[in-house]
Design a protein around this motif. Structure first.
Motif, PDB file in Angstrom:
ATOM      1  N   ALA A 104       0.839  -1.208   0.000  1.00 14.07           N
ATOM      2  CA  ALA A 104       0.000   0.000   0.000  1.00 14.07           C
ATOM      3  C   ALA A 104       0.873   1.257   0.000  1.00 14.07           C
ATOM      4  N   GLN A 105       1.981   1.235   0.746  1.00 16.66           N
ATOM      5  CA  GLN A 105       2.901   2.379   0.768  1.00 16.66           C
ATOM      6  C   GLN A 105       3.579   2.568  -0.589  1.00 16.66           C
ATOM      7  N   ARG A 106       3.980   1.471  -1.230  1.00 14.09           N
ATOM      8  CA  ARG A 106       4.608   1.564  -2.557  1.00 14.09           C
ATOM      9  C   ARG A 106       3.608   2.067  -3.591  1.00 14.09           C
ATOM     10  N   ILE A 107       2.364   1.629  -3.490  1.00 14.99           N
ATOM     11  CA  ILE A 107       1.333   2.110  -4.412  1.00 14.99           C
ATOM     12  C   ILE A 107       1.126   3.611  -4.223  1.00 14.99           C
ATOM     13  N   ALA A 108       1.073   4.067  -2.983  1.00 14.21           N
ATOM     14  CA  ALA A 108       0.889   5.495  -2.712  1.00 14.21           C
ATOM     15  C   ALA A 108       2.055   6.310  -3.284  1.00 14.21           C
ATOM     16  N   ARG A 109       3.290   5.821  -3.120  1.00 17.52           N
ATOM     17  CA  ARG A 109       4.448   6.523  -3.695  1.00 17.52           C
ATOM     18  C   ARG A 109       4.362   6.532  -5.220  1.00 17.52           C
ATOM     19  N   SER A 110       3.937   5.429  -5.800  1.00 15.89           N
ATOM     20  CA  SER A 110       3.808   5.363  -7.263  1.00 15.89           C
ATOM     21  C   SER A 110       2.730   6.317  -7.759  1.00 15.89           C
ATOM     22  N   GLN A 111       1.628   6.424  -7.020  1.00 11.86           N
ATOM     23  CA  GLN A 111       0.574   7.360  -7.410  1.00 11.86           C
ATOM     24  C   GLN A 111       1.095   8.795  -7.342  1.00 11.86           C
ATOM     25  N   GLY A 112       1.913   9.105  -6.350  1.00  9.79           N
ATOM     26  CA  GLY A 112       2.529  10.429  -6.262  1.00  9.79           C
ATOM     27  C   GLY A 112       3.447  10.684  -7.452  1.00  9.79           C
ATOM     28  N   SER A 113       4.212   9.686  -7.825  1.00  3.50           N
ATOM     29  CA  SER A 113       5.085   9.821  -8.994  1.00  3.50           C
ATOM     30  C   SER A 113       4.262  10.053 -10.252  1.00  3.50           C
ATOM     31  N   LEU A 114       3.141   9.379 -10.362  1.00  5.39           N
ATOM     32  CA  LEU A 114       2.264   9.560 -11.514  1.00  5.39           C
ATOM     33  C   LEU A 114       1.717  10.994 -11.553  1.00  5.39           C
ATOM     34  N   ARG A 115       1.363  11.540 -10.392  1.00  4.20           N
ATOM     35  CA  ARG A 115       0.886  12.928 -10.348  1.00  4.20           C
ATOM     36  C   ARG A 115       1.992  13.890 -10.804  1.00  4.20           C
ATOM     37  N   LEU A 116       3.243  13.611 -10.423  1.00  2.63           N
ATOM     38  CA  LEU A 116       4.351  14.466 -10.869  1.00  2.63           C
ATOM     39  C   LEU A 116       4.540  14.373 -12.379  1.00  2.63           C
ATOM     40  N   ALA A 139       5.593  19.948  -3.993  1.00  2.00           N
ATOM     41  CA  ALA A 139       5.540  20.347  -2.585  1.00  2.00           C
ATOM     42  C   ALA A 139       4.379  19.672  -1.865  1.00  2.00           C
ATOM     43  N   ALA A 140       3.237  19.584  -2.539  1.00  2.00           N
ATOM     44  CA  ALA A 140       2.080  18.938  -1.912  1.00  2.00           C
ATOM     45  C   ALA A 140       2.384  17.464  -1.629  1.00  2.00           C
ATOM     46  N   LEU A 141       3.081  16.801  -2.551  1.00  2.00           N
ATOM     47  CA  LEU A 141       3.433  15.392  -2.343  1.00  2.00           C
ATOM     48  C   LEU A 141       4.463  15.227  -1.239  1.00  2.00           C
ATOM     49  N   ALA A 142       5.345  16.216  -1.116  1.00  2.00           N
ATOM     50  CA  ALA A 142       6.386  16.165  -0.089  1.00  2.00           C
ATOM     51  C   ALA A 142       5.858  16.629   1.260  1.00  2.00           C
ATOM     52  N   GLY A 143       4.655  17.199   1.276  1.00  2.00           N
ATOM     53  CA  GLY A 143       4.055  17.656   2.525  1.00  2.00           C
ATOM     54  C   GLY A 143       4.614  18.975   2.991  1.00  2.00           C
ATOM     55  N   GLY A 144       5.238  19.720   2.085  1.00  2.00           N
ATOM     56  CA  GLY A 144       5.827  20.997   2.458  1.00  2.00           C
ATOM     57  C   GLY A 144       5.096  22.152   1.814  1.00  2.00           C
ATOM     58  N   PRO A 145       5.653  23.349   1.983  1.00  2.00           N
ATOM     59  CA  PRO A 145       5.032  24.522   1.369  1.00  2.00           C
ATOM     60  C   PRO A 145       5.184  24.459  -0.148  1.00  2.00           C
ATOM     61  N   ALA A 146       4.314  25.160  -0.859  1.00 10.44           N
ATOM     62  CA  ALA A 146       4.358  25.153  -2.319  1.00 10.44           C
ATOM     63  C   ALA A 146       5.707  25.641  -2.811  1.00 10.44           C
TER      64      ALA A 146
END
Length: 159
Positions: A104-116, A139-146
């Motif tokens: 589930a964690q790898r899928i979430a990281r892959s989905q983030g990569s797809l958004r990038l 930034a949103a994927l990293a959880g930081g400021p834009a």
């Protein structure tokens, strides 16, 4: 390499009652025969044997092969697969829960990569890493400021 996991259970060709040869079984999955021999050597697969010692694969073996391939596709190592297969019910469930969390964690990281990738594809800048929309997505994927120096970036790319 994408492996088809569709299992054809029609066992009417060449030796239906006694099962398939190693070549026939491997061929059903697009695998070279040495893969099935290796899985046998590490304890994942135990084919039946003819009186002459030839391997024979029945329906249960084909389902096992399909399960191994799917587990590998999900990121399981052969040792993990063997451990799960050999474990008792409670231990198996614990192992599967642990692997499920990791998957589930790898899928979430892959989905983030797809958004990038989607943000970069939507950008018309010469250098997408300078694009405000890409930076905002990152930034949103990293959880930081834009952006450290550019607050309030837009999500639409306007090159």
């Amino acid at each position: 390499m994408l492996i088809s996991l569709r299992l054809n259970v029609d066992m009417t060709s060449s030796g239906c009652a006694s099962g398939m040869s190693i070549g026939e079984a491997a061929g059903r999955f697009g695998l070279p025969t040495h893969v099935l021999r290796h899985w046998e050597s590490v304890g994942l697969l135990v084919p039946d044997r003819t009186p002459a010692g030839r391997r024979r694969y029945g329906l249960d073996h084909l389902h096992r092969i399909a399960a191994i391939l799917r587990a590998k596709e999900a990121g399981f190592r052969l040792d993990d697969i063997r451990e799960i297969i050999e474990a008792d019910g409670a231990t198996r469930r614990d192992l599967m829960r642990r692997h499920r969390t990791d998957l589930a964690q790898r899928i979430a990281r892959s989905q983030g990569s797809l958004r990038l990738i989607d943000a970069a594809l939507a950008c018309e800048h010469d250098d997408f890493t300078r694009c405000p929309a890409f930076r905002s997505t990152f930034a949103a994927l990293a959880g930081g400021p834009a952006s450290v120096s550019e607050p309030g970036l837009h999500h639409a790319c306007t090159a």
